[in-house]
Scaffold this motif. Structure first.
Motif, PDB file in Angstrom:
ATOM      1  N   LYS A   9      -0.293  -9.112  12.914  1.00 18.56           N
ATOM      2  CA  LYS A   9       1.022 -10.277  12.706  1.00 18.56           C
ATOM      3  C   LYS A   9       1.818 -10.469  11.259  1.00 18.56           C
ATOM      4  CE  LYS A   9       2.074 -14.208  16.103  1.00 18.56           C
ATOM      5  NZ  LYS A   9       0.916 -15.343  16.689  1.00 18.56           N
ATOM      6  N   GLN A  10       0.588 -10.561  10.363  1.00 12.60           N
ATOM      7  CA  GLN A  10       0.857 -11.430   8.801  1.00 12.60           C
ATOM      8  C   GLN A  10       2.313  -9.904   8.610  1.00 12.60           C
ATOM      9  OE1 GLN A  10      -2.231 -11.036   5.568  1.00 12.60           O
ATOM     10  NE2 GLN A  10      -0.949 -11.473   4.688  1.00 12.60           N
ATOM     11  N   VAL A  11       2.228  -8.722   9.073  1.00 18.59           N
ATOM     12  CA  VAL A  11       3.197  -7.295   8.123  1.00 18.59           C
ATOM     13  C   VAL A  11       3.864  -8.000   9.346  1.00 18.59           C
ATOM     14  CG1 VAL A  11       3.266  -5.248   8.013  1.00 18.59           C
ATOM     15  CG2 VAL A  11       0.582  -5.980   7.198  1.00 18.59           C
ATOM     16  N   THR A  13       5.229 -10.206  10.523  1.00 12.69           N
ATOM     17  CA  THR A  13       6.140 -10.634  10.625  1.00 12.69           C
ATOM     18  C   THR A  13       6.779 -10.993   8.572  1.00 12.69           C
ATOM     19  OG1 THR A  13       5.071 -12.280  11.803  1.00 12.69           O
ATOM     20  CG2 THR A  13       6.324 -13.564   9.781  1.00 12.69           C
ATOM     21  N   THR A  14       5.834 -10.605   7.644  1.00 12.26           N
ATOM     22  CA  THR A  14       7.063 -10.580   6.292  1.00 12.26           C
ATOM     23  C   THR A  14       7.765  -9.136   6.787  1.00 12.26           C
ATOM     24  OG1 THR A  14       4.614 -10.839   6.181  1.00 12.26           O
ATOM     25  CG2 THR A  14       6.351  -9.480   4.314  1.00 12.26           C
ATOM     26  N   ASN A  15       7.711  -8.241   7.244  1.00 18.20           N
ATOM     27  CA  ASN A  15       9.165  -7.037   7.782  1.00 18.20           C
ATOM     28  C   ASN A  15       9.939  -7.308   8.246  1.00 18.20           C
ATOM     29  OD1 ASN A  15       7.506  -3.914   6.417  1.00 18.20           O
ATOM     30  ND2 ASN A  15       5.546  -5.139   7.110  1.00 18.20           N
ATOM     31  N   VAL A  16       9.919  -8.147   9.389  1.00 15.81           N
ATOM     32  CA  VAL A  16      11.209  -8.889  10.086  1.00 15.81           C
ATOM     33  C   VAL A  16      11.522 -10.454   9.346  1.00 15.81           C
ATOM     34  CG1 VAL A  16      12.274 -10.559  11.796  1.00 15.81           C
ATOM     35  CG2 VAL A  16      10.142  -8.998  11.867  1.00 15.81           C
ATOM     36  N   LEU A  17      11.117 -10.811   8.573  1.00 13.39           N
ATOM     37  CA  LEU A  17      11.582 -12.004   7.060  1.00 13.39           C
ATOM     38  C   LEU A  17      12.520 -11.227   6.682  1.00 13.39           C
ATOM     39  CD1 LEU A  17       8.952 -14.442   7.457  1.00 13.39           C
ATOM     40  CD2 LEU A  17      11.184 -14.452   7.867  1.00 13.39           C
ATOM     41  N   VAL A 130      12.030  -0.783  -1.241  1.00 17.23           N
ATOM     42  CA  VAL A 130      11.590  -2.656  -1.388  1.00 17.23           C
ATOM     43  C   VAL A 130      10.250  -2.223   0.044  1.00 17.23           C
ATOM     44  CG1 VAL A 130      11.984  -4.687  -1.356  1.00 17.23           C
ATOM     45  CG2 VAL A 130      13.368  -3.316  -2.738  1.00 17.23           C
ATOM     46  N   LEU A 131      11.265  -1.851   1.024  1.00 16.69           N
ATOM     47  CA  LEU A 131      10.122  -2.505   2.723  1.00 16.69           C
ATOM     48  C   LEU A 131       9.175  -0.970   1.614  1.00 16.69           C
ATOM     49  CD1 LEU A 131      11.997  -1.854   5.571  1.00 16.69           C
ATOM     50  CD2 LEU A 131      10.487  -3.460   4.798  1.00 16.69           C
ATOM     51  N   LEU A 138       1.048  -5.868  -0.005  1.00 15.59           N
ATOM     52  CA  LEU A 138       0.304  -6.277   1.003  1.00 15.59           C
ATOM     53  C   LEU A 138      -1.279  -4.982   1.763  1.00 15.59           C
ATOM     54  CD1 LEU A 138       0.697  -8.492   2.857  1.00 15.59           C
ATOM     55  CD2 LEU A 138       2.474  -7.803   4.340  1.00 15.59           C
ATOM     56  N   PHE A 139      -0.193  -3.934   2.419  1.00 10.15           N
ATOM     57  CA  PHE A 139      -1.696  -3.511   2.725  1.00 10.15           C
ATOM     58  C   PHE A 139      -3.242  -3.528   1.696  1.00 10.15           C
ATOM     59  CE2 PHE A 139      -4.257   0.610   3.036  1.00 10.15           C
ATOM     60  CZ  PHE A 139      -4.734   1.085   3.872  1.00 10.15           C
ATOM     61  N   LEU A 140      -2.776  -2.992   0.400  1.00 15.65           N
ATOM     62  CA  LEU A 140      -3.985  -2.804  -0.900  1.00 15.65           C
ATOM     63  C   LEU A 140      -4.495  -4.328  -0.596  1.00 15.65           C
ATOM     64  CD1 LEU A 140      -2.571  -1.135  -3.472  1.00 15.65           C
ATOM     65  CD2 LEU A 140      -4.018  -0.100  -1.784  1.00 15.65           C
ATOM     66  N   HIS A 141      -3.501  -5.066  -0.512  1.00 21.23           N
ATOM     67  CA  HIS A 141      -3.993  -6.773  -1.076  1.00 21.23           C
ATOM     68  C   HIS A 141      -5.387  -6.745   0.463  1.00 21.23           C
ATOM     69  CE1 HIS A 141      -4.849 -10.785  -1.112  1.00 21.23           C
ATOM     70  NE2 HIS A 141      -3.739 -11.447   0.379  1.00 21.23           N
ATOM     71  N   ILE A 142      -4.852  -6.936   1.865  1.00 28.39           N
ATOM     72  CA  ILE A 142      -4.991  -7.055   2.652  1.00 28.39           C
ATOM     73  C   ILE A 142      -6.428  -6.246   2.851  1.00 28.39           C
ATOM     74  CG2 ILE A 142      -5.497  -6.804   5.384  1.00 28.39           C
ATOM     75  CD1 ILE A 142      -2.782  -7.281   5.735  1.00 28.39           C
TER      76      ILE A 142
END
Length: 188
Positions: A9-11, A13-17, A130-131, A138-142
């Motif tokens: 859901k975080q990923v 939401t981030t992509n949609v925003l 950018v995407l 985000l993937f590496l952080h998660i």
């Protein structure tokens, strides 16, 4: 909510925003004749406001977007002191970026050149890049946070993240500059 669902859901939401922001940005600059100096000024104000807001929030996990609040609560508990360091670091990076934008505004303050003439190919490459960069970071952080067993496993993570960010950001900037130069040379 289980961890995997929260992260998906975080990923999402981030992509949609991000896609909505890019769409809004290109819509605005296509409707209005925004000059380069106006762009830098507005972008500088936005990043300055973000830096100040993050700094004033301090340790608060509150967010107007519920999924980001859930993630902040989880990561604050999991990361311990490193979470606060990361928040402070993000605020400082936004402050630096804001200063850079205001510097560019100052340099271009007399310019009447409009921001962009649309080249769909270049814009598509830029948006996809950018995407890709946002999703990779985000993937590496998660992965790093979720695989840590204790807060001690994340000690020094913010410093490591900043060093990697500067290196990867510099490489990304050089690639975008080269692509921009190639496109400009092909249109001349």
């Amino acid at each position: 909510m289980d961890l995997k669902k929260m992260r998906v859901k975080q990923v999402a939401t981030t992509n949609v925003l991000l896609i909505m922001s890019v769409t809004l940005y290109f819509t605005i600059i296509s409707i209005f004749n925004i000059t380069i100096s106006q762009f830098f000024f507005v972008f500088g104000v936005i990043t300055l406001l973000q830096a100040v807001y993050t700094f004033l929030k301090r340790s608060s996990t509150k967010s107007i977007i519920p999924i980001y609040e859930q993630v902040a609560i989880y990561e604050k508990e999991k990361m311990g002191k490193e979470w606060k360091k990361q928040r402070k670091s993000n605020s400082l990076w936004n402050l630096f970026l804001s200063g850079l934008m205001f510097f560019n505004f100052f340099i271009n303050r007399g310019s009447t050149d409009v921001m962009f003439q649309f080249d769909l190919g270049f814009i598509l490459i830029l948006v996809i890049s950018v995407l890709f960069m946002v999703n990779l970071s985000l993937f590496l952080h998660i992965r790093k946070v979720d695989q840590a067993r204790t807060a001690d496993d994340l000690k020094g993570y913010t410093k490591e993240l900043n060093v990697k960010g500067v290196i990867i950001g510099s490489i990304f900037a050089v690639v975008i500059i080269i692509i921009t130069i190639v496109i400009i040379m092909n249109t001349i």
